[in-house]
Design a protein around this motif. Sequence first.
Motif, mmCIF file in Angstrom:
data_model
loop_
_atom_site.group_PDB
_atom_site.id
_atom_site.type_symbol
_atom_site.label_atom_id
_atom_site.label_comp_id
_atom_site.label_asym_id
_atom_site.label_seq_id
_atom_site.Cartn_x
_atom_site.Cartn_y
_atom_site.Cartn_z
ATOM 1 N N GLY A 56 4.781 -9.196 -4.672
ATOM 2 C CA GLY A 56 6.151 -8.756 -4.904
ATOM 3 C C GLY A 56 6.181 -7.637 -5.917
ATOM 4 O O GLY A 56 5.149 -7.047 -6.268
ATOM 5 N N LEU A 57 7.384 -7.343 -6.395
ATOM 6 C CA LEU A 57 7.519 -6.241 -7.339
ATOM 7 C C LEU A 57 6.748 -6.512 -8.620
ATOM 8 O O LEU A 57 6.151 -5.593 -9.196
ATOM 9 C CB LEU A 57 9.003 -6.013 -7.648
ATOM 10 N N SER A 58 6.743 -7.756 -9.090
ATOM 11 C CA SER A 58 6.032 -8.053 -10.340
ATOM 12 C C SER A 58 4.537 -7.830 -10.184
ATOM 13 O O SER A 58 3.876 -7.302 -11.083
ATOM 14 C CB SER A 58 6.326 -9.482 -10.782
ATOM 15 N N GLU A 59 3.965 -8.209 -9.026
ATOM 16 C CA GLU A 59 2.527 -8.018 -8.811
ATOM 17 C C GLU A 59 2.177 -6.533 -8.679
ATOM 18 O O GLU A 59 1.180 -6.065 -9.258
ATOM 19 C CB GLU A 59 2.070 -8.759 -7.560
ATOM 20 N N THR A 60 2.972 -5.802 -7.920
ATOM 21 C CA THR A 60 2.690 -4.366 -7.768
ATOM 22 C C THR A 60 2.873 -3.636 -9.096
ATOM 23 O O THR A 60 2.122 -2.699 -9.408
ATOM 24 C CB THR A 60 3.598 -3.744 -6.700
ATOM 25 N N THR A 61 3.845 -4.071 -9.888
ATOM 26 C CA THR A 61 4.057 -3.443 -11.186
ATOM 27 C C THR A 61 2.884 -3.726 -12.116
ATOM 28 O O THR A 61 2.392 -2.823 -12.814
ATOM 29 C CB THR A 61 5.358 -3.952 -11.817
ATOM 30 N N ASP A 62 2.417 -4.981 -12.146
ATOM 31 C CA ASP A 62 1.267 -5.313 -12.993
ATOM 32 C C ASP A 62 0.025 -4.544 -12.557
ATOM 33 O O ASP A 62 -0.755 -4.069 -13.391
ATOM 34 C CB ASP A 62 0.993 -6.815 -12.930
ATOM 35 N N ALA A 63 -0.167 -4.412 -11.244
ATOM 36 C CA ALA A 63 -1.331 -3.677 -10.742
ATOM 37 C C ALA A 63 -1.221 -2.199 -11.082
ATOM 38 O O ALA A 63 -2.210 -1.568 -11.469
ATOM 39 C CB ALA A 63 -1.443 -3.872 -9.229
ATOM 40 N N ARG B 192 -1.019 -16.466 -8.043
ATOM 41 C CA ARG B 192 0.304 -16.983 -8.366
ATOM 42 C C ARG B 192 0.927 -17.785 -7.228
ATOM 43 O O ARG B 192 2.065 -18.213 -7.323
ATOM 44 C CB ARG B 192 1.224 -15.816 -8.747
ATOM 45 N N GLY B 193 0.192 -17.924 -6.139
ATOM 46 C CA GLY B 193 0.669 -18.732 -5.035
ATOM 47 C C GLY B 193 1.794 -18.107 -4.249
ATOM 48 O O GLY B 193 2.657 -18.811 -3.712
ATOM 49 N N ARG B 194 1.793 -16.784 -4.144
ATOM 50 C CA ARG B 194 2.846 -16.096 -3.416
ATOM 51 C C ARG B 194 2.312 -15.606 -2.072
ATOM 52 O O ARG B 194 1.138 -15.207 -1.966
ATOM 53 C CB ARG B 194 3.385 -14.915 -4.222
ATOM 54 N N PRO B 195 3.150 -15.593 -1.025
ATOM 55 C CA PRO B 195 2.659 -15.178 0.297
ATOM 56 C C PRO B 195 2.343 -13.699 0.385
ATOM 57 O O PRO B 195 1.529 -13.289 1.213
ATOM 58 C CB PRO B 195 3.822 -15.541 1.229
ATOM 59 N N LEU B 196 2.976 -12.895 -0.449
ATOM 60 C CA LEU B 196 2.789 -11.443 -0.401
ATOM 61 C C LEU B 196 3.077 -10.885 -1.789
ATOM 62 O O LEU B 196 3.941 -11.408 -2.500
ATOM 63 C CB LEU B 196 3.750 -10.820 0.625
ATOM 64 N N GLU C 221 0.827 -1.212 0.000
ATOM 65 C CA GLU C 221 0.000 0.000 0.000
ATOM 66 C C GLU C 221 0.863 1.264 0.000
ATOM 67 O O GLU C 221 0.576 2.230 -0.720
ATOM 68 C CB GLU C 221 -0.936 0.003 1.211
ATOM 69 N N ARG C 222 1.928 1.233 0.790
ATOM 70 C CA ARG C 222 2.807 2.403 0.841
ATOM 71 C C ARG C 222 3.522 2.612 -0.494
ATOM 72 O O ARG C 222 3.720 3.744 -0.932
ATOM 73 C CB ARG C 222 3.837 2.230 1.969
ATOM 74 N N TRP C 223 3.923 1.524 -1.126
ATOM 75 C CA TRP C 223 4.597 1.632 -2.419
ATOM 76 C C TRP C 223 3.667 2.212 -3.483
ATOM 77 O O TRP C 223 4.056 3.120 -4.240
ATOM 78 C CB TRP C 223 5.109 0.267 -2.849
ATOM 79 N N LEU C 224 2.467 1.708 -3.563
ATOM 80 C CA LEU C 224 1.530 2.206 -4.561
ATOM 81 C C LEU C 224 1.155 3.651 -4.303
ATOM 82 O O LEU C 224 0.868 4.409 -5.235
ATOM 83 C CB LEU C 224 0.283 1.317 -4.587
ATOM 84 N N THR C 225 1.161 4.062 -3.039
ATOM 85 C CA THR C 225 0.924 5.471 -2.726
ATOM 86 C C THR C 225 2.047 6.338 -3.285
ATOM 87 O O THR C 225 1.807 7.431 -3.826
ATOM 88 C CB THR C 225 0.810 5.670 -1.206
ATOM 89 N N ARG C 226 3.284 5.869 -3.173
ATOM 90 C CA ARG C 226 4.414 6.603 -3.747
ATOM 91 C C ARG C 226 4.310 6.664 -5.267
ATOM 92 O O ARG C 226 4.595 7.703 -5.884
ATOM 93 C CB ARG C 226 5.733 5.942 -3.346
ATOM 94 N N VAL C 227 3.892 5.553 -5.879
ATOM 95 C CA VAL C 227 3.721 5.538 -7.331
ATOM 96 C C VAL C 227 2.660 6.556 -7.744
ATOM 97 O O VAL C 227 2.845 7.320 -8.708
ATOM 98 C CB VAL C 227 3.342 4.126 -7.818
ATOM 99 N N ALA D 131 -3.118 -6.204 -6.695
ATOM 100 C CA ALA D 131 -1.817 -6.804 -6.400
ATOM 101 C C ALA D 131 -1.973 -8.001 -5.464
ATOM 102 O O ALA D 131 -1.336 -9.048 -5.659
ATOM 103 C CB ALA D 131 -0.888 -5.761 -5.784
ATOM 104 N N GLY D 132 -2.826 -7.873 -4.444
ATOM 105 C CA GLY D 132 -3.061 -8.987 -3.537
ATOM 106 C C GLY D 132 -3.707 -10.167 -4.239
ATOM 107 O O GLY D 132 -3.364 -11.331 -3.977
#
Length: 819
Positions: free
Chosen positions: A373-380, A367-371, A331-337, A360-361
Amino acid sequence: MAGTDGAGSGGSGGSGGTGEPGGRLSLLGVRHHGPGSARAVRSALEAARPGVVLVEGPPEADALIPLAADEDMRPPVALLAHAVDEPGRSAFWPLAEFSPEWVAVRWALEHGVPARFIDLPAAHTLAWRAADEATTGQADEERTGQADEETTGPGDGREGGDVPGAASPDVRGDPLAVLASAAGHDDPERWWEDVIEHRGPGEGDVLAPFTALEEAMAALRETEEGGEGDVAHDRDLVREAYMRLQVRSARREFAEGVAVVCGAWHVPALRRRAAVAADRALVKGLPRTKVDMTWVPWTHRRLSRAGGYGAGIESPGWYGHLFAAVDRPVERWLTRVAGLLREEGRTVSPAHVIEAARLAGTLAAIRGRPLPGLSETTDAARAVLCDGSDVPLALVHDRLVVGDVLGEVPAGAPAVPLQRDLTRTQRRLRLKPEAAERELELDLRKETDTGRSRLLHRLRLLGVGWGEPTASRSTGTFRETWRLRWEPELSVRVAEAGVWGTTVLAAATARAEADAVTARGLAEVTALAERCLLAELPDALTPVMRILADRAALDTDVGHLAEALPALVRSLRYGDVRGTDTGALAEVAAGLAERVFVGLPAACAALDADAAEEMRRHVDSVHTAVGLLGDAPAPGHGDLRSRWRTVLRTLSARDAVPGVVRGRAVRLLLDDGELAPDEAARIMGLVLSPGTAPTDAAAWIEGFVGGGSGGGMLLLHDERLLALIDAWLTGVPADAFTDVLPLLRRTFSAYEPGVRRSVGELVRRGPEARGSVTTAGSGIPGFAAGLDTARADAVLPVIRLLLGGDPAPDDDDLVGVGT
């Protein structure tokens, strides 16, 4: 922090392992520049509370460790080691805020615990590199930056390359990729993020990841193929033997326990029992050289580079964010974006951020990831914040994922005297080094801006390319525009330049004098004289001018003299702006000009096409230089401009001179008002007569209206010339047309599209619409038979206002007309 670790991940906590009695030993194998490893190291140190912290790095830097606690120290920074006798031979150990080694050093300083570096001394590693280069002949700067002791990448196997002594692209070169593959992942970065980087604080046993990954590294080392003749393998054994000796010594000294933070690849070797005598035998007799070490600022952008002095981290900005934002990082990263995109004028609302975080979540769950990552936040971010476009996403990657963060080093850090003088000058001129590229506009009428220009020019003379001159938006000589960017390796350049002097002024002066002696040609010496003048080096200018005068007296090549003249004349022009005494410079420039005048007509005879084109460029540059030099001729040299016009008339009339040179001479005389338009048309008519070979006529046309000289506008405003060219071109025989076509295409293709279109329109109208050669212009809309001086004078008051002046008192009634 060694390249042979790749991105080695893992290690263990526990005691024993080196065969020596002593305090508890905790081996913390890490991935260099990994925020997850950094958090895990901090938690492990809090739990173990060792009596000393040993960190992989050059032991010569032990005295520099206390500076890490200085309030003015801001990572990313790097330890710089360079050979005293050869500063260009250097190595870096970069550390970011999220580097486990940096966290370990900071923890030790905060808790009053000694910290030491235990890797092989830089004195040996730099000596190894010198031996490698002597053997292979590779002294390339980029390869030097990739050597195994310099920088560490994130485990993609790129940091070793084909440098002698670097990690080979196998298990040892990239153990992370091997582990990821064994776990069924094709992307080692994503696997590492899932296993370590996304671990939050306090999740399970703090030593569990180190223990598990040490076991994995031990298994991988068993599969490694390294034996006699493998330079990287052999040097790894030496480094690990040295580290084992340091660990043994520390365990005897500190009963409270010892913690070792190193690349996980080395952990099994440090755990292994080995005889002290065998380890000492490995490190005995190693080559060495005298080195100096200091802290230097580093950048995120440099960390992201795989080659040279980079560490190969693809997303240092993202890693820094993960390390700093322990809660709600997505959430903090996407706010910066969103904030960045809003600054760039894009419409991004809080609702967009909420939707992007949800997406992103969801992607992470699919994709079976616990949180995420950069690829998910970038795609979102691409889908929600960037409307599916990769264009704004590229900006996000450049500004945030990588970033332009530049570290800071306290003033008390050791430095060569030249670096200290440079730092003082930067502060005095308020010219702070920055990692981001920026433009700096200087007004040389201001004292501070003049000092900045002087500093940047002096640094360029020393090979420190902090600033690069660019074309200024202003045509005045009192303006300069620079493009600035501070790169970490410039610290090496400063150290190298330290051999020339202890201050920027003294070093630049000594370097300029030495360069003048070794310059290969006359043009190099004149260019150096210009640079000395711009850098305001009066003590260097005198010997440079003496060498220039000697070289000019002996050089008989007119082309060399013509190449040298423009730089001298520009120097006179800038010297006038800067208030520099340029009397000696003017004398040499006038002497060069006279020698060009005498030798040019003979040098233009019997030239082939390429040589003729080169001579045409010389004529242009000399013409421009004489125009500037004529304003302030040297005493005793008379009117240079009138003598140059005589040379041009001679060139225009000689049949032995190539057509492109003759045509340019006529054009220059016409532009200066020394040739009437009717006379120019008469000469063109003679040249384009049937008796002239078509190729020679085409070359004459190229010289007259080509070469970016504004010939297109000339044809638009003087249709007599256009009619002559049109009539000649339509009369060229078919067998000769293919020979002249390339010349004509080269001539007219240089025109602006609008000019070409207008010329084509005039030609399409035909002679009847344009009028005859003698009556061209009459009756054509937009063209008068003569000049309307009253209309022309009406704009003068407006021009005065635009230039900052006041309209003349008697022009008040014309202002309205002009506007």
